[in-house]
Design an enzyme around this catalytic site. Structure first.
Site, mmCIF file in Angstrom:
data_model
loop_
_atom_site.group_PDB
_atom_site.id
_atom_site.type_symbol
_atom_site.label_atom_id
_atom_site.label_comp_id
_atom_site.label_asym_id
_atom_site.label_seq_id
_atom_site.Cartn_x
_atom_site.Cartn_y
_atom_site.Cartn_z
ATOM 1 N N HIS A 15 0.826 -1.212 0.000
ATOM 2 C CA HIS A 15 0.000 0.000 0.000
ATOM 3 C C HIS A 15 0.868 1.274 0.000
ATOM 4 O O HIS A 15 0.825 2.066 -0.930
ATOM 5 C CB HIS A 15 -0.891 0.051 1.243
ATOM 6 C CG HIS A 15 -1.839 -1.092 1.401
ATOM 7 N ND1 HIS A 15 -2.890 -1.303 0.555
ATOM 8 C CD2 HIS A 15 -1.909 -2.070 2.345
ATOM 9 C CE1 HIS A 15 -3.577 -2.363 0.959
ATOM 10 N NE2 HIS A 15 -3.001 -2.844 2.040
HETATM 11 C C1 BDR Z 1 -3.179 1.364 5.003
HETATM 12 O O1 BDR Z 1 -3.519 0.956 6.324
HETATM 13 C C2 BDR Z 1 -2.371 0.620 7.034
HETATM 14 O O2 BDR Z 1 -2.545 -0.580 7.729
HETATM 15 C C3 BDR Z 1 -1.241 0.534 6.042
HETATM 16 O O3 BDR Z 1 -0.029 0.965 6.637
HETATM 17 C C4 BDR Z 1 -1.672 1.459 4.939
HETATM 18 O O4 BDR Z 1 -1.269 2.782 5.173
HETATM 19 C C5 BDR Z 1 -3.796 0.377 4.027
HETATM 20 O O5 BDR Z 1 -5.191 0.388 4.144
#
Ligand code: BDR
Ligand code: CA
Length: 296
Positions: A233
């Site tokens: 992500h």
């Molecule tokens: C986002 O949520 C967090 O758990 C990750 O670091 C990322 O920024 C993904 O939905």
């Protein structure tokens, strides 16, 4: 020419990989890491940020702690993904330099002291710090050159609620504040980040360089529980900053749902919404190759 960036973050395993890439790829001058509660509490995200800088030999970069709570609601966390230390047990060195306090004031001072538009913000966690900057220091926020945010989902199912993503569900009021502000904002939602995935072969191939080895250790922890692959992500934010041509960017008018239930943080396309650029597609192989090439 390197670009001056501030990384606002809640490390978090994918945050940590994104930060290492930004430190290592040579395209960015990282002015500071501002931390926020998100994946875990603020004390831990701040310690992890400092530990990561120590591991990367970059303790010259300041860590400034920010919001411990969302603007108007109770915190949620992502311990189930990142573990109760935010790093699934991976040990980083003790931070060499203590974190400073008050990310919002530091952001305001740093933006005010730099030429207008010269600093970009790469936001990898809940938007609480950025929203507080908008509220308390609007003229400093107006100096931001660009804001790239990992958050939200457009057509993909959510990972916090049915159609809400974790960062946006964590602090929907902050998202609403930032969307309404006159900041050049690009959102990188789950529609893109779920496509860019690390599997074990990809991870092992990163071990050719010192920074790549740290990234591989982080991603190995992220792959625990026999996962075949994991979405990268937060690194997608850095990749979009560096190579927007790898992404299909659409323009949408968006609002955010401020419900008190599982719809909180859901993005809605509305004619009266705020204009925002949204990455909706990605050259997956190009993105993975660029990420791998950035670890020195
Ligand atoms: C986002 O949520 C967090 O758990 C990750 O670091 C990322 O920024 C993904 O939905
Ligand atoms: Ca994050």
């Amino acid at each position: 020419m390197t670009r001056q960036v501030i990384i606002d973050t809640d490390p978090g395993l994918d945050d940590a990989v994104a930060i290492l890439f930004a430190l290592s790829c040579g395209a960015f001058e990282v002015l500071g890491l501002t931390t926020v509660a998100g994946n875990i509490g603020l004390e831990r995200t701040t310690a992890n940020a400092g530990g990561l800088l120590a591991a990367a030999g970059r303790s010259d970069i300041p860590v400034i702690s920010g919001a411990a709570t969302a603007m108007l609601r109770d915190n949620i966390d992502a311990i189930v993904v990142h573990g109760d230390d935010g790093l699934r047990g991976l040990k980083l060195p003790t931070p060499l330099v203590p974190a400073k306090a008050d990310a919002v004031e530091w952001l305001a001072e740093t933006l005010a002291a730099a030429p207008i538009g010269s600093i970009e913000i790469l936001a990898l966690g809940p938007l609480t710090n950025i929203a507080r900057l908008v509220i308390h220091h609007p003229s400093a926020a107006a100096r931001i050159g660009g804001l790239i945010v990992m958050g939200g989902t457009i057509d993909e199912p959510g990972n916090a609620g049915p159609a809400s993503e974790f960062n946006f569900a964590s602090d929907p009021e902050a998202v609403a504040t930032v969307l309404r502000a006159d900041i050049k904002t690009t959102i990188v939602p789950l529609d893109v980040t779920r496509r860019v995935r690390a599997d074990r072969d990809y991870v092992e191939a990163l071990r050719k360089t010192p920074t790549g080895s740290i990234a591989a250790d982080l991603l190995t922890a992220y792959l625990q529980d026999d996962k075949q692959s994991r979405p990268l992500h937060d690194p997608c934010v850095m990749l979009l900053a560096l190579a927007p041509e790898l992404f299909n960017i659409e323009f949408h008018r968006l609002t955010v749902d401020l419900a008190q239930d599982a719809d909180a943080g859901t993005l809605r396309k509305r004619a009266a919404g705020s204009p925002v650029s949204v990455a909706m597609g990605v050259d997956v192989q190009g993105a993975l190759a660029l990420l791998a090439s950035g670890f020195a």
